[in-house]
Design an enzyme around this catalytic site. Structure first.
Site, short mmCIF file in Angstrom:
data_model
loop_
_atom_site.label_atom_id
_atom_site.label_comp_id
_atom_site.label_asym_id
_atom_site.label_seq_id
_atom_site.Cartn_x
_atom_site.Cartn_y
_atom_site.Cartn_z
N HIS A 39 77.09 41.65 59.29
CA HIS A 39 78.12 42.14 58.25
C HIS A 39 78.09 43.42 57.49
O HIS A 39 77.29 44.27 57.89
CB HIS A 39 77.86 41.11 57.18
CG HIS A 39 76.42 41.17 56.50
ND1 HIS A 39 75.34 40.71 57.05
CD2 HIS A 39 76.35 42.07 55.33
CE1 HIS A 39 74.38 41.15 56.10
NE2 HIS A 39 74.94 41.92 55.12
N SER A 59 78.14 44.75 53.69
CA SER A 59 78.08 44.31 52.34
C SER A 59 79.28 44.98 51.44
O SER A 59 79.49 46.19 51.79
CB SER A 59 76.75 44.56 51.91
OG SER A 59 75.70 43.78 52.60
N SER A 100 77.82 53.43 50.92
CA SER A 100 77.83 54.25 52.31
C SER A 100 77.95 52.62 53.10
O SER A 100 76.90 51.97 53.34
CB SER A 100 76.16 54.71 52.31
OG SER A 100 76.27 54.93 53.88
N HIS A 158 78.04 50.03 56.09
CA HIS A 158 77.49 50.01 57.28
C HIS A 158 77.31 48.53 57.66
O HIS A 158 77.23 47.49 56.61
CB HIS A 158 76.05 50.78 57.07
CG HIS A 158 75.11 50.02 56.11
ND1 HIS A 158 75.29 50.24 54.63
CD2 HIS A 158 74.25 48.92 55.92
CE1 HIS A 158 74.27 49.55 54.06
NE2 HIS A 158 73.66 48.75 55.13
P1 AMP Z 1 72.64 45.65 53.94
O1 AMP Z 1 72.59 45.39 55.58
O2 AMP Z 1 73.91 45.36 53.73
O3 AMP Z 1 71.51 44.40 53.43
O4 AMP Z 1 71.97 46.71 53.67
C1 AMP Z 1 70.56 47.15 54.13
C2 AMP Z 1 70.12 48.09 52.88
O5 AMP Z 1 71.00 49.29 52.32
C3 AMP Z 1 70.42 47.20 51.38
O6 AMP Z 1 69.18 46.68 51.02
C4 AMP Z 1 70.86 48.31 50.43
O7 AMP Z 1 70.05 48.25 49.42
C5 AMP Z 1 70.69 49.74 51.21
N1 AMP Z 1 71.59 50.88 50.77
C6 AMP Z 1 70.87 52.00 50.37
N2 AMP Z 1 71.83 52.93 50.04
C7 AMP Z 1 73.09 52.29 50.17
C8 AMP Z 1 74.40 52.65 49.98
N3 AMP Z 1 74.51 53.73 49.36
N4 AMP Z 1 75.41 51.69 50.11
C9 AMP Z 1 75.02 50.59 50.71
N5 AMP Z 1 73.96 50.14 50.93
C10 AMP Z 1 72.90 50.88 50.60
#
Ligand code: AMP
Length: 251
Positions: free
Chosen positions: A103, A105, A190, A192
Site C-alpha cells: 500500500h 500510506s 514522500s 512510497h
Molecule cells: P509505510 O510503508 O507507509 O508504513 O511507511 C514506512 C515508514 O516510512 C513509516 O513508518 C513512516 O514513518 C516513514 N516515513 C518517514 N518519512 C516519511 C515521509 N516523508 N513520508 C511518508 N512516510 C515517511
C-alpha cells in the site's frame, strides 16, 4: 448511487460493539455489489506474531488505531524485483520480511476514539469524493525508517504524476484530521510503497546500495513502467475496514 453509498463498514466483534447496538437505529444492509471484499486482519498484541514488530502505542480500551492508504492491486509483477533486491541487501545482518498488504500510506497511524468513528469516516468520504482517480506509477527506490527508528523499510517511490494526485488526497484528509485534532501526515510527504522491511535501523547501509537498486528497478519495466488505476482510498479503524471512492460525485 450517491458517493456516500460506497462507504461501507465491515464490523468485527469488539468490546465496544454492545454500545453501538443499543444506540443505532436498524439500517438496511449496505450495497456491496460494486466493492470487492478484502479479508480483515485481526489485531494481535503478541510481537512474535509480527516478526518482532512492536506497537508504537499501547492498546487502550476505546482507542482505535486508524490509518488510510491506497491499496496496490498487483503483487505478481514484484516477485522478480524482490529476488534481485534481496540479493543486493544480503549483507544486512538481520532477516528481511516481505511487506504484506502492499500500500501507499496517506495518513500516519492515528488513534481514534470509538465515539468519533462514524463522524470521522463520513467526513473522510466527503473530503475525497470529488478528487480524481489517477494512474499510480513508481520512479525510484528509497529507504525509510519509522519515527522510532525501530524498523527500516525498502520502498518504491511514486512518480511525479502520481504525487500530484496523492498530495490532493493527503491535503483533503489532513483538513479532516485537523477538525478532529488528530496529527496530520508528513509536512513533506514522500509517497512510497514499502516492499521489504527489517527490525532495527539499517538506513545507512541500504542508502549505499540505492544506485544499484535503482538500476534494477529501471531494467524491470513491468513495475517501473506499468501504471495501475486508483479509484479508492481504503481505511482501517481497529478491526474495521472502510473504502472511500474517488471521483464518486456523479456516480
Ligand atoms: P509505510 O510503508 O507507509 O508504513 O511507511 C514506512 C515508514 O516510512 C513509516 O513508518 C513512516 O514513518 C516513514 N516515513 C518517514 N518519512 C516519511 C515521509 N516523508 N513520508 C511518508 N512516510 C515517511
Amino acid at each position: 448511487m450517491s458517493g456516500l453509498s460506497y462507504l461501507c463498514e465491515y464490523g468485527g466483534s469488539d468490546e465496544s460493539e454492545s454500545e453501538e447496538v443499543t444506540k443505532k437505529p436498524k439500517l438496511p444492509p449496505p450495497d456491496l455489489s460494486k466493492i470487492s471484499t478484502i479479508p480483515i486482519d485481526s489485531h494481535l498484541d503478541d510481537p512474535d506474531q509480527h516478526n518482532g514488530r512492536l506497537r508504537s502505542f499501547p492498546h487502550i480500551r476505546g482507542n482505535w488505531a486508524t490509518y488510510a492508504y491506497i491499496q496496490y492491486p498487483q503483487y505478481d509483477n514484484l516477485n522478480e524485483l524482490l529476488v534481485q533486491f534481496k540479493e543486493v541487501v544480503r549483507t544486512i545482518n538481520e532477516p528481511s520480511y516481505l511487506c504484506d498488504n502492499l500500500h501507499i500510506s496517506v495518513t500516519k497511524t492515528i488513534v481514534l476514539k470509538y465515539h468519533l468513528i462514524s463522524e470521522f469516516t463520513t467526513s473522510l468520504q466527503d473530503s475525497i469524493k470529488s478528487l480524481e482517480s489517477f494512474e499510480l506509477g513508481f520512479q525510484s527506490v528509497a529507504v525509510y525508517t519509522n519515527e522510532e527508528k525501530t524498523r527500516t523499510f525498502l520502498a518504491l517511490k511514486t512518480d511525479h504524476f502520481s504525487k500530484k494526485y496523492l498530495l490532493k488526497i493527503t491535503e483533503s484528509i489532513d483538513a479532516v484530521l485537523s477538525e478532529f485534532s488528530l496529527p496530520k501526515f508528513y509536512e513533506d510527504p514522500s509517497f512510497h510503497m514499502s516492499i521489504l522491511w527489517w527490525n532495527g535501523d539499517w538506513k545507512n547501509i541500504i542508502s549505499e546500495k540505492i544506485e544499484e537498486l535503482n538500476g534494477i528497478l529501471m531494467k524491470d519495466s513491468e513495475v517501473a513502467l506499468n501504471t495501475v488505476t486508483i479509484k479508492k482510498v481504503d481505511c482501517k479503524v481497529g478491526n474495521r475496514f472502510y473504502q472511500f471512492c474517488l471521483d464518486c460525485n456523479g456516480g
